[in-house]
Scaffold this motif. Sequence first.
Motif, PDB file in Angstrom:
ATOM      1  N   THR A  22      -4.153  33.412 -23.017  1.00 21.18           N
ATOM      2  CA  THR A  22      -3.862  32.623 -24.210  1.00 21.18           C
ATOM      3  C   THR A  22      -2.828  31.554 -23.862  1.00 21.18           C
ATOM      4  O   THR A  22      -2.068  31.708 -22.886  1.00 21.18           O
ATOM      5  N   PRO A  23      -2.750  30.495 -24.652  1.00 20.44           N
ATOM      6  CA  PRO A  23      -1.706  29.502 -24.392  1.00 20.44           C
ATOM      7  C   PRO A  23      -0.305  30.115 -24.372  1.00 20.44           C
ATOM      8  O   PRO A  23       0.499  29.777 -23.498  1.00 20.44           O
ATOM      9  N   ALA A  24      -0.024  31.025 -25.285  1.00 21.69           N
ATOM     10  CA  ALA A  24       1.306  31.650 -25.331  1.00 21.69           C
ATOM     11  C   ALA A  24       1.579  32.466 -24.074  1.00 21.69           C
ATOM     12  O   ALA A  24       2.671  32.403 -23.501  1.00 21.69           O
ATOM     13  N   LEU A  26       0.119  32.106 -21.100  1.00 16.62           N
ATOM     14  CA  LEU A  26       0.207  31.187 -19.973  1.00 16.62           C
ATOM     15  C   LEU A  26       1.554  30.465 -19.971  1.00 16.62           C
ATOM     16  O   LEU A  26       2.185  30.320 -18.916  1.00 16.62           O
ATOM     17  N   GLU A  27       2.007  30.056 -21.122  1.00 16.42           N
ATOM     18  CA  GLU A  27       3.306  29.393 -21.242  1.00 16.42           C
ATOM     19  C   GLU A  27       4.431  30.302 -20.730  1.00 16.42           C
ATOM     20  O   GLU A  27       5.296  29.876 -19.964  1.00 16.42           O
ATOM     21  N   GLY A  57      -1.652  24.400 -15.180  1.00 16.82           N
ATOM     22  CA  GLY A  57      -1.400  25.370 -16.246  1.00 16.82           C
ATOM     23  C   GLY A  57      -0.844  24.715 -17.499  1.00 16.82           C
ATOM     24  O   GLY A  57      -1.257  25.034 -18.623  1.00 16.82           O
ATOM     25  N   ARG A  58       0.083  23.777 -17.321  1.00 12.66           N
ATOM     26  CA  ARG A  58       0.631  23.071 -18.485  1.00 12.66           C
ATOM     27  C   ARG A  58      -0.451  22.245 -19.169  1.00 12.66           C
ATOM     28  O   ARG A  58      -0.520  22.172 -20.388  1.00 12.66           O
ATOM     29  N   ILE A  61      -2.784  24.534 -21.240  1.00 13.18           N
ATOM     30  CA  ILE A  61      -2.174  24.883 -22.531  1.00 13.18           C
ATOM     31  C   ILE A  61      -2.467  23.787 -23.547  1.00 13.18           C
ATOM     32  O   ILE A  61      -2.895  24.071 -24.677  1.00 13.18           O
ATOM     33  N   LYS A  64      -6.184  23.860 -24.517  1.00  8.55           N
ATOM     34  CA  LYS A  64      -6.545  24.996 -25.366  1.00  8.55           C
ATOM     35  C   LYS A  64      -5.997  24.861 -26.787  1.00  8.55           C
ATOM     36  O   LYS A  64      -6.529  25.457 -27.716  1.00  8.55           O
ATOM     37  N   ARG A  65      -4.967  24.081 -26.955  1.00 13.08           N
ATOM     38  CA  ARG A  65      -4.387  23.888 -28.287  1.00 13.08           C
ATOM     39  C   ARG A  65      -5.046  22.754 -29.063  1.00 13.08           C
ATOM     40  O   ARG A  65      -4.749  22.558 -30.235  1.00 13.08           O
ATOM     41  N   GLY A 111      -4.610  29.673 -15.428  1.00 11.78           N
ATOM     42  CA  GLY A 111      -5.046  30.271 -16.687  1.00 11.78           C
ATOM     43  C   GLY A 111      -5.948  31.482 -16.575  1.00 11.78           C
ATOM     44  O   GLY A 111      -6.465  31.954 -17.579  1.00 11.78           O
TER      45      GLY A 111
END
Length: 117
Positions: A22-24, A26-27, A57-58, A61, A64-65, A111
């Motif tokens: 998930t973005p969270a 991965l963040e 990765g950034r 995110i 995906k958002r 990711g």
Amino acid sequence: MAKDDDGREQVWKDFRAAVNMTPARLEKWLETDDSKRVGWKGSDGDGHGESVGHHSGRRIIAIKRKKKADLTADDYAHMKKVVGYVARHTAQGPGHDKAQSDWRYSLMNWGHDPLKK
């Protein structure tokens, strides 16, 4: 949308299958020392700066958002790059200790957590 809009629908499906974090999540991962340590860094390879995978990765995110309708041609190009990276590198898995390996950490920067079911 056009008949397959230059393969974008397949890229979308492949990206969603390859990126299993998930973005969270991965963040959070990208903030770790292991995430920052692994991967190829810069054209001179001197080990300084952000790795290609960490930067990716950034970008993942952000993609995906976004709403699917708001994705750009550049987003789709990056999604295709991610799918290719994940496919190549999952095939090169280490023979042992996958959980604590640079192989896994590198994939996670892109990711994909190979241990996630």
